[in-house]
Design a protein around this motif. Structure first.
Motif, short mmCIF file in Angstrom:
data_model
loop_
_atom_site.label_atom_id
_atom_site.label_comp_id
_atom_site.label_asym_id
_atom_site.label_seq_id
_atom_site.Cartn_x
_atom_site.Cartn_y
_atom_site.Cartn_z
N ASN A 1 0.82 -1.21 0.00
CA ASN A 1 0.00 0.00 0.00
C ASN A 1 0.86 1.26 0.00
OD1 ASN A 1 -2.65 -0.99 -0.16
ND2 ASN A 1 -2.69 -1.42 2.03
N GLU B 1 -4.70 1.21 -8.31
CA GLU B 1 -5.74 0.25 -7.95
C GLU B 1 -5.91 -0.84 -8.99
OE1 GLU B 1 -8.64 -1.99 -6.26
OE2 GLU B 1 -7.35 -0.51 -5.29
N ASN C 1 -3.33 -3.43 -8.37
CA ASN C 1 -3.66 -4.22 -7.18
C ASN C 1 -4.79 -5.20 -7.46
OD1 ASN C 1 -1.76 -3.03 -5.49
ND2 ASN C 1 -3.16 -1.43 -4.83
N HIS C 2 -5.73 -4.76 -8.27
CA HIS C 2 -6.93 -5.57 -8.52
C HIS C 2 -6.70 -6.64 -9.59
CE1 HIS C 2 -11.27 -6.13 -8.08
NE2 HIS C 2 -11.29 -6.37 -9.37
N SER D 1 -2.79 -9.60 -2.48
CA SER D 1 -3.72 -8.75 -3.23
C SER D 1 -5.06 -8.64 -2.51
CB SER D 1 -3.91 -9.30 -4.64
OG SER D 1 -4.88 -8.57 -5.34
N LEU D 2 -5.56 -9.75 -2.00
CA LEU D 2 -6.84 -9.72 -1.28
C LEU D 2 -6.74 -8.89 0.00
CD1 LEU D 2 -8.13 -13.37 -1.71
CD2 LEU D 2 -9.12 -11.30 -2.70
N ILE E 1 -15.51 -7.80 -6.84
CA ILE E 1 -14.91 -6.87 -5.85
C ILE E 1 -14.44 -5.59 -6.50
CG2 ILE E 1 -14.30 -8.59 -4.16
CD1 ILE E 1 -11.45 -8.56 -5.09
N VAL F 1 -4.59 -6.43 0.55
CA VAL F 1 -4.46 -5.03 0.11
C VAL F 1 -5.83 -4.44 -0.20
CG1 VAL F 1 -3.66 -3.58 -1.82
CG2 VAL F 1 -2.08 -5.17 -0.71
N GLN F 2 -6.71 -5.26 -0.80
CA GLN F 2 -8.05 -4.79 -1.17
C GLN F 2 -9.06 -4.97 -0.05
OE1 GLN F 2 -9.06 -5.82 -5.45
NE2 GLN F 2 -7.32 -7.19 -5.07
N ASP F 3 -8.58 -5.37 1.13
CA ASP F 3 -9.42 -5.56 2.31
C ASP F 3 -10.58 -6.53 2.04
OD1 ASP F 3 -9.90 -5.19 5.01
OD2 ASP F 3 -11.35 -3.58 4.65
N GLN F 4 -10.23 -7.66 1.43
CA GLN F 4 -11.20 -8.70 1.09
C GLN F 4 -10.98 -9.93 1.97
OE1 GLN F 4 -13.75 -8.42 -1.22
NE2 GLN F 4 -13.08 -6.30 -1.21
#
Length: 158
Positions: A15, A21, A24-25, A87-88, A158, A90-93
């Motif tokens: 981050n 983004e 990241n995604h 990655s998940l 997501i 980082v994306q708060d998943q």
């Protein structure tokens, strides 16, 4: 300590890089699709070509190609697995909830089993173990296609 707590410090560093983004995604699926399609298909075709040919030179070259690419593909898949987890985070998943996570985990377990079968020399070059190795490897490639489809579904959600 759960998996997220272990990965969070790495995700925090990612981050701080200010990565866009979109990277990241979609970075993980982009690079893993290359590994799966290019290396996976090459390793699978080389392995089956070695099994099915009656030409001794083609068999030797195909086996050598398979032995070069399959271990590298496995390493890249293991690295990509950890990259996907990062990655998940980082994306708060959530991590353990998607079928994509579970198919990825199954792929790594099956790759380890198949590698073990191979590295033992097929326990004295037993035909049944070579056949098992070939079909498990093909099953892994099929599972990777399912895994990719589930990853696309996850990525779009997501």
């Amino acid at each position: 300590m759960d998996i997220r707590q272990i990965i969070q410090p790495i995700a925090d560093q990612v981050n701080q890089l200010g990565t866009p983004e979109v990277v990241n995604h979609w970075g993980h699926p982009f690079f893993m699709s290359i590994v799966i399609l290019a290396m996976g298909s090459f390793a699978g075709i080389a392995g089956w070509k070695a099994r099915l040919t009656s030409d001794v030179e083609v068999e030797a070259k195909s086996r050598a190609d398979h032995r070069k690419v399959a271990p590298l593909m496995s390493i890249f898949l293991a690295l990509g697995y950890s990259g996907g987890l990062i990655s998940l985070v980082v994306q708060d998943q959530p991590l353990l909830e998607s079928p994509h996570f579970w198919t990825g985990s199954a792929v790594l377990i099956l790759l380890a089993i198949n590698a073990l079968i191979s590295y033992t020399g097929f326990f004295g070059d037993k035909v049944a173990l070579r056949t098992t190795h070939a079909y498990v490897g093909s099953g892994i490639l099929a599972l990777l296609l399912i895994h990719a489809a589930l990853g696309l579904k996850l990525g779009l959600a997501i």
